[in-house]
Design a protein around this motif. Structure first.
Motif, PDB file in Angstrom:
ATOM      1  N   LYS A  54       0.843  -1.191   0.000  1.00  8.95           N
ATOM      2  CA  LYS A  54       0.000   0.000   0.000  1.00  8.95           C
ATOM      3  C   LYS A  54       0.885   1.250   0.000  1.00  8.95           C
ATOM      4  N   ASN A  55       0.315   2.349  -0.466  1.00  5.36           N
ATOM      5  CA  ASN A  55       1.041   3.614  -0.358  1.00  5.36           C
ATOM      6  C   ASN A  55       0.627   4.315   0.930  1.00  5.36           C
ATOM      7  N   GLU A  56       1.137   5.517   1.132  1.00  2.45           N
ATOM      8  CA  GLU A  56       0.867   6.227   2.388  1.00  2.45           C
ATOM      9  C   GLU A  56      -0.625   6.416   2.643  1.00  2.45           C
ATOM     10  N   GLU A  57      -1.387   6.605   1.546  1.00  2.00           N
ATOM     11  CA  GLU A  57      -2.821   6.862   1.737  1.00  2.00           C
ATOM     12  C   GLU A  57      -3.619   5.573   1.882  1.00  2.00           C
ATOM     13  N   GLY A  58      -2.917   4.443   1.902  1.00  6.07           N
ATOM     14  CA  GLY A  58      -3.624   3.172   2.057  1.00  6.07           C
ATOM     15  C   GLY A  58      -4.150   2.635   0.728  1.00  6.07           C
ATOM     16  N   VAL A 124      13.653   0.169  -7.945  1.00 12.78           N
ATOM     17  CA  VAL A 124      13.741   1.271  -6.983  1.00 12.78           C
ATOM     18  C   VAL A 124      12.336   1.545  -6.459  1.00 12.78           C
ATOM     19  N   ARG A 125      12.161   1.489  -5.135  1.00 14.08           N
ATOM     20  CA  ARG A 125      10.844   1.716  -4.545  1.00 14.08           C
ATOM     21  C   ARG A 125      10.874   2.908  -3.609  1.00 14.08           C
ATOM     22  N   GLY A 126       9.703   3.508  -3.389  1.00 19.86           N
ATOM     23  CA  GLY A 126       9.596   4.609  -2.440  1.00 19.86           C
ATOM     24  C   GLY A 126       9.971   5.962  -3.001  1.00 19.86           C
ATOM     25  N   ILE A 127       9.975   6.081  -4.338  1.00 20.37           N
ATOM     26  CA  ILE A 127      10.337   7.362  -4.957  1.00 20.37           C
ATOM     27  C   ILE A 127       9.234   8.387  -4.664  1.00 20.37           C
ATOM     28  N   SER A 128       9.628   9.555  -4.249  1.00 25.23           N
ATOM     29  CA  SER A 128       8.654  10.605  -3.947  1.00 25.23           C
ATOM     30  C   SER A 128       7.972  11.059  -5.232  1.00 25.23           C
ATOM     31  N   GLY A 158       1.174  10.544 -13.042  1.00 23.28           N
ATOM     32  CA  GLY A 158       2.029  10.851 -11.893  1.00 23.28           C
ATOM     33  C   GLY A 158       2.938   9.672 -11.578  1.00 23.28           C
ATOM     34  N   ILE A 159       3.994   9.941 -10.846  1.00 22.12           N
ATOM     35  CA  ILE A 159       4.953   8.895 -10.484  1.00 22.12           C
ATOM     36  C   ILE A 159       4.341   7.953  -9.449  1.00 22.12           C
ATOM     37  N   ARG A 160       4.435   6.636  -9.717  1.00 20.48           N
ATOM     38  CA  ARG A 160       3.837   5.662  -8.805  1.00 20.48           C
ATOM     39  C   ARG A 160       4.776   5.248  -7.682  1.00 20.48           C
ATOM     40  N   GLY A 161       6.001   5.772  -7.728  1.00 19.67           N
ATOM     41  CA  GLY A 161       6.932   5.459  -6.638  1.00 19.67           C
ATOM     42  C   GLY A 161       7.808   4.260  -6.891  1.00 19.67           C
ATOM     43  N   ILE A 162       7.713   3.692  -8.100  1.00 19.08           N
ATOM     44  CA  ILE A 162       8.523   2.507  -8.409  1.00 19.08           C
ATOM     45  C   ILE A 162       9.184   2.691  -9.766  1.00 19.08           C
ATOM     46  N   ALA A 163      10.419   2.244  -9.879  1.00 20.26           N
ATOM     47  CA  ALA A 163      11.094   2.302 -11.172  1.00 20.26           C
ATOM     48  C   ALA A 163      11.970   1.074 -11.350  1.00 20.26           C
ATOM     49  N   PHE A 164      12.173   0.689 -12.608  1.00 20.03           N
ATOM     50  CA  PHE A 164      13.094  -0.394 -12.933  1.00 20.03           C
ATOM     51  C   PHE A 164      14.201   0.210 -13.783  1.00 20.03           C
ATOM     52  N   VAL A 165      15.441  -0.037 -13.389  1.00 22.56           N
ATOM     53  CA  VAL A 165      16.576   0.495 -14.136  1.00 22.56           C
ATOM     54  C   VAL A 165      17.466  -0.662 -14.579  1.00 22.56           C
ATOM     55  N   ARG A 187      12.430  11.373   0.738  1.00 20.77           N
ATOM     56  CA  ARG A 187      11.898  10.089   1.200  1.00 20.77           C
ATOM     57  C   ARG A 187      12.981   9.018   1.114  1.00 20.77           C
ATOM     58  N   THR A 188      12.843   7.980   1.916  1.00 18.86           N
ATOM     59  CA  THR A 188      13.811   6.886   1.854  1.00 18.86           C
ATOM     60  C   THR A 188      13.470   6.009   0.657  1.00 18.86           C
ATOM     61  N   ILE A 189      14.457   5.763  -0.207  1.00 26.64           N
ATOM     62  CA  ILE A 189      14.204   4.845  -1.319  1.00 26.64           C
ATOM     63  C   ILE A 189      14.881   3.508  -1.043  1.00 26.64           C
ATOM     64  N   TYR A 190      14.315   2.466  -1.637  1.00 27.19           N
ATOM     65  CA  TYR A 190      14.835   1.120  -1.465  1.00 27.19           C
ATOM     66  C   TYR A 190      15.216   0.589  -2.833  1.00 27.19           C
ATOM     67  N   VAL A 191      16.474   0.169  -2.964  1.00 20.78           N
ATOM     68  CA  VAL A 191      16.941  -0.343  -4.241  1.00 20.78           C
ATOM     69  C   VAL A 191      17.332  -1.806  -4.073  1.00 20.78           C
ATOM     70  N   SER A 192      16.765  -2.668  -4.911  1.00 20.47           N
ATOM     71  CA  SER A 192      17.100  -4.092  -4.814  1.00 20.47           C
ATOM     72  C   SER A 192      17.134  -4.687  -6.216  1.00 20.47           C
ATOM     73  N   MET A 193      17.653  -5.902  -6.335  1.00 17.12           N
ATOM     74  CA  MET A 193      17.639  -6.571  -7.631  1.00 17.12           C
ATOM     75  C   MET A 193      16.183  -6.791  -8.037  1.00 17.12           C
TER      76      MET A 193
END
Length: 197
Positions: A54-58, A124-128, A158-165, A187-193
């Motif tokens: 979920k995002n901040e607004e649920g 990449v998750r949590g992008i503002s 609008g940006i959904r807060g997730i990106a693939f690079v 905001r804190t972003i999380y980067v993972s494989m």
């Protein structure tokens, strides 16, 4: 005494999450009802856990992790890949094979996914939502030469807060992973494989 088939060999100290039976569902429409989603994926097989992010607004962020108790359930869930669900195409893949990384043994990895090489793709998750797309691309291109940058958008653009690079080199991936749990655009972003599979 079967003893649950020697769980020992699998438990990679990951706590309770067994990625070998967990699928990642992406592209879920925000209009999808959580109860309906759970019911549909529970029909594939007995589930252990369904985590609809979920995002901040649920609201629904468009990604979910579904853990099954059987390989059979996983297999059926994977059949939902690239099908229409709630008016949008959803993508279902393994949440990350964990084992057999083998870095060089490309053969075991290339499961005919076309041009996408997950071994060099980060998620990449949590992008503002206030982050500028051009700035984001520039920042991640500084890590190394990129193949593709896919910043997911919602219906309003609008940006959904997730990106693939996708990077062309392991080096680029390594540098991008250093952004994990850092402050980015407030905001804190999380980067993972993007998924070892």
């Amino acid at each position: 005494g079967k003893g649950k088939d020697g769980k020992g060999e699998k438990g990679k100290g990951k706590g309770d999450r067994d990625d070998s039976k967990t699928v990642c569902v992406r592209g879920i429409s925000w209009s999808v009802d959580e109860a309906t989603f759970k019911k549909d994926f529970e029909e594939c097989g007995e589930t252990d856990r369904i985590n609809l992010l979920k995002n901040e607004e649920g609201g629904i962020r468009g990604i979910a992790f579904v853990s099954y108790k059987t390989e059979e359930g996983v297999k059926k869930a994977l059949e939902f890949n690239e099908t229409d669900y709630g008016g949008r195409t959803i993508y279902v893949s393994m949440a990350g094979e964990g084992g057999g990384k083998g870095k060089d043994g490309k053969g075991e990895k290339g499961k005919g996914k076309g041009d996408r090489d997950d071994s060099k793709t980060v998620c990449v998750r949590g992008i503002s939502w206030s982050v500028d797309e051009a700035t984001f691309k520039k920042d991640f291109e500084e890590c190394g030469e990129t193949d593709r940058i896919n910043l997911l958008k919602n219906e309003e653009g609008g940006i959904r807060g997730i990106a693939f690079v996708s990077y062309k080199t392991e080096e680029g991936v390594k540098k991008a992973l250093e952004f994990n749990e850092t402050d980015y655009g407030g905001r804190t972003i999380y980067v993972s494989m993007a998924g070892e599979g």
